[in-house]
Design a protein around this motif. Structure first.
Motif, PDB file in Angstrom:
ATOM      1  N   ALA A  66       0.831  -1.197   0.000  1.00  0.00           N
ATOM      2  CA  ALA A  66       0.000   0.000   0.000  1.00  0.00           C
ATOM      3  C   ALA A  66       0.872   1.255   0.000  1.00  0.00           C
ATOM      4  CB  ALA A  66      -0.899  -0.008   1.224  1.00  0.00           C
ATOM      5  N   LEU A  67       0.396   2.259  -0.716  1.00  0.00           N
ATOM      6  CA  LEU A  67       1.135   3.520  -0.763  1.00  0.00           C
ATOM      7  C   LEU A  67       0.991   4.258   0.569  1.00  0.00           C
ATOM      8  CD1 LEU A  67       0.231   5.035  -4.250  1.00  0.00           C
ATOM      9  CD2 LEU A  67       2.198   3.657  -3.607  1.00  0.00           C
ATOM     10  N   THR A  68       2.014   5.014   0.917  1.00  0.00           N
ATOM     11  CA  THR A  68       1.882   5.916   2.068  1.00  0.00           C
ATOM     12  C   THR A  68       1.003   7.089   1.651  1.00  0.00           C
ATOM     13  OG1 THR A  68       3.739   7.287   1.420  1.00  0.00           O
ATOM     14  CG2 THR A  68       4.243   5.344   2.772  1.00  0.00           C
ATOM     15  N   VAL A  69       0.593   7.854   2.664  1.00  0.00           N
ATOM     16  CA  VAL A  69      -0.235   9.032   2.376  1.00  0.00           C
ATOM     17  C   VAL A  69       0.489   9.958   1.391  1.00  0.00           C
ATOM     18  CG1 VAL A  69      -1.277  11.093   3.373  1.00  0.00           C
ATOM     19  CG2 VAL A  69      -1.436   8.911   4.578  1.00  0.00           C
ATOM     20  N   ASP A  70       1.775  10.155   1.618  1.00  0.00           N
ATOM     21  CA  ASP A  70       2.545  11.048   0.748  1.00  0.00           C
ATOM     22  C   ASP A  70       2.622  10.519  -0.682  1.00  0.00           C
ATOM     23  OD1 ASP A  70       2.921  12.794   2.762  1.00  0.00           O
ATOM     24  OD2 ASP A  70       4.977  12.177   3.234  1.00  0.00           O
ATOM     25  N   GLU A  71       2.829   9.190  -0.798  1.00  0.00           N
ATOM     26  CA  GLU A  71       2.945   8.608  -2.138  1.00  0.00           C
ATOM     27  C   GLU A  71       1.634   8.701  -2.907  1.00  0.00           C
ATOM     28  OE1 GLU A  71       6.386   5.191  -1.494  1.00  0.00           O
ATOM     29  OE2 GLU A  71       4.334   4.813  -0.826  1.00  0.00           O
ATOM     30  N   SER A  72       0.524   8.416  -2.218  1.00  0.00           N
ATOM     31  CA  SER A  72      -0.739   8.480  -2.949  1.00  0.00           C
ATOM     32  C   SER A  72      -1.091   9.923  -3.284  1.00  0.00           C
ATOM     33  CB  SER A  72      -1.872   7.776  -2.187  1.00  0.00           C
ATOM     34  OG  SER A  72      -2.088   8.390  -0.966  1.00  0.00           O
ATOM     35  N   THR A  73      -0.724  10.859  -2.401  1.00  0.00           N
ATOM     36  CA  THR A  73      -0.928  12.276  -2.717  1.00  0.00           C
ATOM     37  C   THR A  73      -0.116  12.667  -3.942  1.00  0.00           C
ATOM     38  OG1 THR A  73      -1.228  12.694  -0.367  1.00  0.00           O
ATOM     39  CG2 THR A  73      -0.845  14.610  -1.761  1.00  0.00           C
ATOM     40  N   ALA A  74       1.101  12.161  -4.027  1.00  0.00           N
ATOM     41  CA  ALA A  74       1.967  12.491  -5.162  1.00  0.00           C
ATOM     42  C   ALA A  74       1.436  11.889  -6.461  1.00  0.00           C
ATOM     43  CB  ALA A  74       3.392  11.998  -4.889  1.00  0.00           C
TER      44      ALA A  74
END
Lengths: 373, 400
Positions: free
Chosen positions: A3-11
């Motif tokens: 799963a992506l981190t919050v930062d990765e999915s935001t990016a």
């Protein structure tokens, strides 16, 4: 993929948003929808370069290896922009079928070309009734009549997404072992693809007639529908994301207009008649986002209630998008009755999305069965 | 020692936890009477740890208060965290004079004083600033005349938090004052209000030359609207997550969503679970509850990540729809059975009761229409409706 981190999915979301803001604005969407193919090939290539076309395809096959959670986020952006193209057909449904069938040769042969955007694949699953169940299949598969011979398909599939742009059809057909899946390369003379006039001009559908078409079986004979069902769950999550994103954007456009349109000496959004409609629509669109993201999470985790979560998202997001887009036109008034205003494009997409993989009533019934009733 | 001397970090929290644990070990006794136990908690300064040390608190942070709350929960004890939950004490602390606070706050924290709310009036519901109950100064006390409504607990209350008009010659928000009104006096008459559900949880309160000591004015004279906003803030938001179930399941309090009527089982027992129209209705009604739970969970997650969430304000509106729609489907399932009522017909009685009690949520605590205004204006940023009575002396405002 983990799963992506919050930062990765935001990016991820931000990069898709930026690309679509630049390349899939309203003028570009209108230009794409009025073109022959129905999409912008250069934008498709750019989406492939960014890893969006191959988003859910495994890394070993040249994809990004993402899961339903990332797919849903990307589809929210695609829905908000009314992105035109074979994303759902090729990158989601066809890719998910090839991942769901247990056929490593077919996966290795087709997925890399789907991932890099050089091949457009689509699935021919429904007949003339447009029913997304085994009963809807109207293609028959006949086994080879001599050693080394080929399977042959006869019959009609309809409502096939982007078939007129595809070079690979994945076809569900009845055969001696039950429902099996076949790969059919097109064009070929024994396959007639007839584009259908669509209500949603940003969508491309075709009817496909198989008249003794040569086909290669993929996956286990007779196990075709279970692979289709698994792929359709991914597609339902993607479509729910598209609907949630579309609903939110349609509402945002409407609220922005209600702040600047002045009648009787004040912005129309200050009238409770308009304000209360907007408040109700916010509940609809936020609920759609919650439902779509919950379905994506449940599918990604393989949760026991994933089926019910997906059905809930399917009808909740379909109804929300349709309600928001329809009410948006009423709230705008006359300006949104014009072809030049984008509000009708959202309603057209909403009405199409609400039928594409089955009706809201179908999914309500399915939801109830999944709850044990 | 006040715990603020302990560091607000992991090691400080551990020391604090140990201190609370040992205090609870020495003092907690489930057999103690409620006010006696609360007296110990207040005296030991565990009741309101975030409050200032000079007012029964410890000047602590949220994190420290949570450490204390966790120890109380572990022991099965109660009485801490009142700096968040005790509406009456918080209002008194924020706006009372020192003399008033010395008299009232300890008793409010020991929950020895029974309280009620005297806000709404027959002519001031959604437009609460339009109250007409009159307060006139008479020496060192106030004399009150008017009528209040929707007051629960009025018959047993010792005091009511009252808003009344103290200046009729200024615009409506600027002439209101806020009082702690003694309820047990000849000038206060309480009459139960029979509701559409045939219950009587609320009262009308008639104030006829009722008297309030001058020290019971909270905040400045004519600054009561501001006091009221603070007091209301303590009350809001709970209605979106929970609602009351059937009348037989709970005597009065809200029940969690898990206690909701199971529409599938109801339809099965009524023999109509195979009716396709009923099935669609059940799916719709069930989905509304699930969606609200998903919205609430997402809002909490977004707030925890530090993102502001528009969803929190949607819960109450969603709950109204859930309750009305759920009762409608219950009625559709039962059909003609809902002609009957009462304990011999429990399924019909539930459906009938919930049909009417749904208005408790869609009207009480701000109607759905007021809620839509709040969402439209504060969440979506739409302009307010012009208020023609906002800037004129209240005396000149049109009345029915």
């Amino acid at each position: 993929m983990t799963a992506l981190t919050v930062d990765e999915s935001t990016a991820l979301r931000a990069s898709v948003h930026a690309l679509l803001a630049d390349r899939a604005g309203e003028a570009q969407v209108r230009s794409a929808m009025e073109s022959d193919t129905g999409y912008d090939a250069a934008l498709w290539a750019e989406l492939a370069r960014l890893g969006i076309v191959g988003l859910i395809i495994a890394e070993e096959h040249g994809g990004s290896g993402a899961g339903p959670v990332e797919l849903e986020l990307v589809m929210e952006e695609a829905g908000a922009a009314l992105l035109c193209g074979p994303l759902l057909a090729s990158s989601v449904i066809a890719a998910a079928i090839l991942a769901a069938v247990d056929d490593s040769a077919a996966a290795a042969r087709y997925l890399p070309r789907i991932a890099d955007g050089s091949s457009i694949a689509t699935a021919a699953l429904t007949g003339l009734t447009g029913t997304w169940t085994p009963e809807g299949i109207a293609v028959l598969g006949a086994p080879p009549t001599e050693p080394g011979g080929q399977w042959v398909l006869n019959g009609t599939a309809s409502f096939v997404l982007h078939a007129q742009n595809a070079d690979l059809l994945l076809v569900a057909a009845h055969g001696p072992d039950g429902i099996s899946l076949f790969a059919v390369d097109v064009p070929q003379t024994s396959v007639v693809i007839t584009p259908l006039p669509t209500f949603d001009r940003t969508l491309r559908l075709a009817q496909v007639e198989f008249a003794g078409a040569a086909a290669s079986p993929i996956g286990e004979a007779g196990a075709g529908w279970s692979a289709v069902e698994r792929a359709l769950d991914v597609a339902r999550v993607a479509l729910a994301g598209e609907q949630a994103g579309g609903a939110k954007q349609s509402l945002d456009i409407t609220v922005d207009y209600a702040k600047v349109r002045v009648q009787f000496g004040r912005p129309i959004g200050s009238f409770q008649a308009i304000k209360h409609m907007a408040a109700d629509l916010l509940l609809e669109s936020e609920s759609a986002i919650s439902a779509a993201r919950n379905a994506a999470r449940a599918l990604a985790e393989g949760a026991p209630d994933a089926g019910a979560a997906i059905s809930l998202a399917a009808f909740a997001c379909a109804d929300a998008f349709t309600t928001v887009a329809a009410t948006s036109i009423q709230m705008h008034g006359g300006i949104a009755f014009t072809w030049e205003h984008p509000a009708h494009l959202y309603l057209r997409r909403a009405r199409a999305d609400a039928q594409l993989l089955g009706t809201p009533a179908f999914y309500r019934e399915r939801y109830l069965q999944q709850l044990g009733a | 020692m006040t715990g603020a001397l302990l560091a607000d970090d992991a090691s400080g929290h551990a020391l604090l936890g140990a201190e609370v644990r040992s205090w609870l070990d020495a003092h907690w006794d489930p057999a103690l009477e409620r006010s006696a136990w609360l007296g110990l908690v207040v005296e030991a300064r565990w009741a309101v740890p975030r409050w200032p040390a000079e007012w029964f608190g410890r000047d602590m942070s949220d994190a420290q208060a949570r450490v204390i709350a966790a120890e109380f929960t572990r022991a099965g004890a109660y009485g801490t965290g009142q700096d968040r939950t005790n509406l009456w004490a918080n209002t008194a602390l924020s706006f009372g004079t020192d003399a008033f606070k010395r008299e009232f706050v300890p008793a409010l924290l020991r929950q020895e004083i029974s309280m009620c709310l005297l806000y709404s009036e027959p002519g001031a519901g959604s437009d609460l600033a339009g109250i007409r109950t009159n307060a006139v100064r008479d020496g060192d006390q106030w004399v009150i005349n008017g009528q209040k409504v929707w007051t629960s607990g009025a018959a047993t209350a010792d005091f009511g938090m009252l808003v009344a008009r103290t200046d009729w010659d200024v615009p409506k928000h600027r002439g209101i004052s806020f009082f702690f009104c003694p309820m047990k006096q000849p000038g206060v008459e309480v009459r139960p209000l029979r509701q559409i559900t045939d219950e009587a949880h609320f009262n009308e309160v008639f104030l006829t030359n009722a008297v309030i000591p001058g020290v019971n004015l909270l905040g400045e004279e004519n600054d009561g609207w501001r006091v009221l906003q603070t007091a209301l803030a303590y009350e809001r938001s709970a209605m979106g997550e929970n609602a009351r179930g059937p009348r037989r399941a709970a005597s009065n309090g809200p029940v969690a969503a898990s206690h909701e009527v199971d529409l599938i089982e109801l339809a099965r027992s009524a023999g109509c679970l195979d009716d396709p129209v009923i099935r669609q209705d059940i799916a719709r009604a069930t989905a509304l509850r699930s969606l609200n739970a998903l919205n609430t969970a997402r809002a909490k997650a977004e707030l925890a990540q530090g993102t502001s969430s528009p969803i929190m304000s949607l819960g109450k509106l969603a709950m109204s729809r859930i309750l009305h729609e759920g009762a409608r489907v219950q009625t559709a399932i039962l059909g003609a059975a809902t002609l009957l009522d009462g304990p011999d017909h429990p399924q019909a009685d539930d459906a009938n009761f919930l049909t009417l009690n749904a208005y408790f949520t869609s009207i009480g605590g701000g109607t759905d229409q007021i809620q839509r205004n709040i969402i439209g204006e504060r969440v979506l940023g739409l302009a307010k409706e012009p208020e023609i009575d906002r800037e004129i002396p209240f005396r000149e405002v049109r009345r029915a």
